[in-house]
Write a protein that holds these residues in place. Structure first.
Motif, PDB file in Angstrom:
ATOM      1  N   ILE A  94       0.808  -1.155  -0.038  1.00  0.00           N
ATOM      2  CA  ILE A  94      -0.079  -0.042  -0.159  1.00  0.00           C
ATOM      3  C   ILE A  94       1.086   1.333  -0.092  1.00  0.00           C
ATOM      4  O   ILE A  94       0.814   2.394  -0.657  1.00  0.00           O
ATOM      5  CB  ILE A  94      -0.941  -0.174   1.205  1.00  0.00           C
ATOM      6  N   TYR A 154      -2.031  -1.209  -4.595  1.00  0.00           N
ATOM      7  CA  TYR A 154      -3.241  -1.237  -4.030  1.00  0.00           C
ATOM      8  C   TYR A 154      -3.743  -2.864  -4.599  1.00  0.00           C
ATOM      9  O   TYR A 154      -4.729  -3.317  -3.769  1.00  0.00           O
ATOM     10  CB  TYR A 154      -4.240  -0.175  -4.092  1.00  0.00           C
ATOM     11  N   MET A 173      -5.135   2.700   2.573  1.00  0.00           N
ATOM     12  CA  MET A 173      -4.955   3.175   0.954  1.00  0.00           C
ATOM     13  C   MET A 173      -5.708   4.624   0.682  1.00  0.00           C
ATOM     14  O   MET A 173      -5.568   4.939  -0.393  1.00  0.00           O
ATOM     15  CB  MET A 173      -5.902   2.132   0.104  1.00  0.00           C
TER      16      MET A 173
END
Length: 170
Positions: A21, A26, A54
């Motif tokens: 992340i 992601y 995120m």
């Protein structure tokens, strides 16, 4: 990005997930498998924490057979994206919001348009969640008429009060 394949619920170390992340990765399998695992286990607070790391909304969809699809949205939106090959009715749709759990206009539209193929939905916030289902109950309906009139919603619940500690989808 729309999830095109089901994801196995496999836990990975939070450090590895955090490294992906932090690097802006992601959509790695490691991140998506961990999200699927957290949803499968009903670890709602931890799932929200990963989405928060995120700064994106996340969607997890369980199909009739228990297969899991994970979508990573934007900072302010993620949609229910029924994938090819998934079996309906969908058992559960879980998604995160940036802070508070509530049924947004987008969420209500999604539930209305998916009401014939979705059984239950959960929205996750920072320290609480909200659940809605098609089952009739004493809870408040989402709308007095139309497709949402068959959906009832619980009040927000704090995470410690309702962590399942096991398979989130019966």
């Amino acid at each position: 990005m729309m999830a095109s394949q089901p994801v196995e619920p496999i836990p990975h170390s939070i450090r590895e997930v955090s490294d992906d992340i932090s690097a802006g990765r992601y959509e790695t399998l490691r991140v998506r498998e961990t999200i699927a695992h957290l949803a499968h286990e009903g670890s709602w607070k931890e799932l929200w924490d990963v989405a928060d790391m995120m700064s994106k909304e996340v969607s997890v969809l369980f199909d009739l057979t228990g297969r899991i699809w994970v979508d990573i949205g934007t900072a302010g939106q993620v949609r229910l994206s029924p994938p090819m090959g998934a079996k309906v009715p969908f058992r559960l749709w879980v998604h995160t919001h940036p802070w508070d759990a509530y049924w947004s206009t987008t969420d209500l539209g999604t539930l209305a348009s998916s009401s014939r193929i979705l059984d239950e939905a959960i929205v996750l916030g920072h320290d609480h969640f909200k659940r809605a289902s098609k089952r009739r109950s004493d809870n408040e309906t989402l709308s007095p008429s139309g497709p949402l009139s068959s959906w009832s919603s619980e009040s927000c619940l704090p995470y410690p009060q309702f962590e399942t500690g096991g398979d989130a989808v019966g």
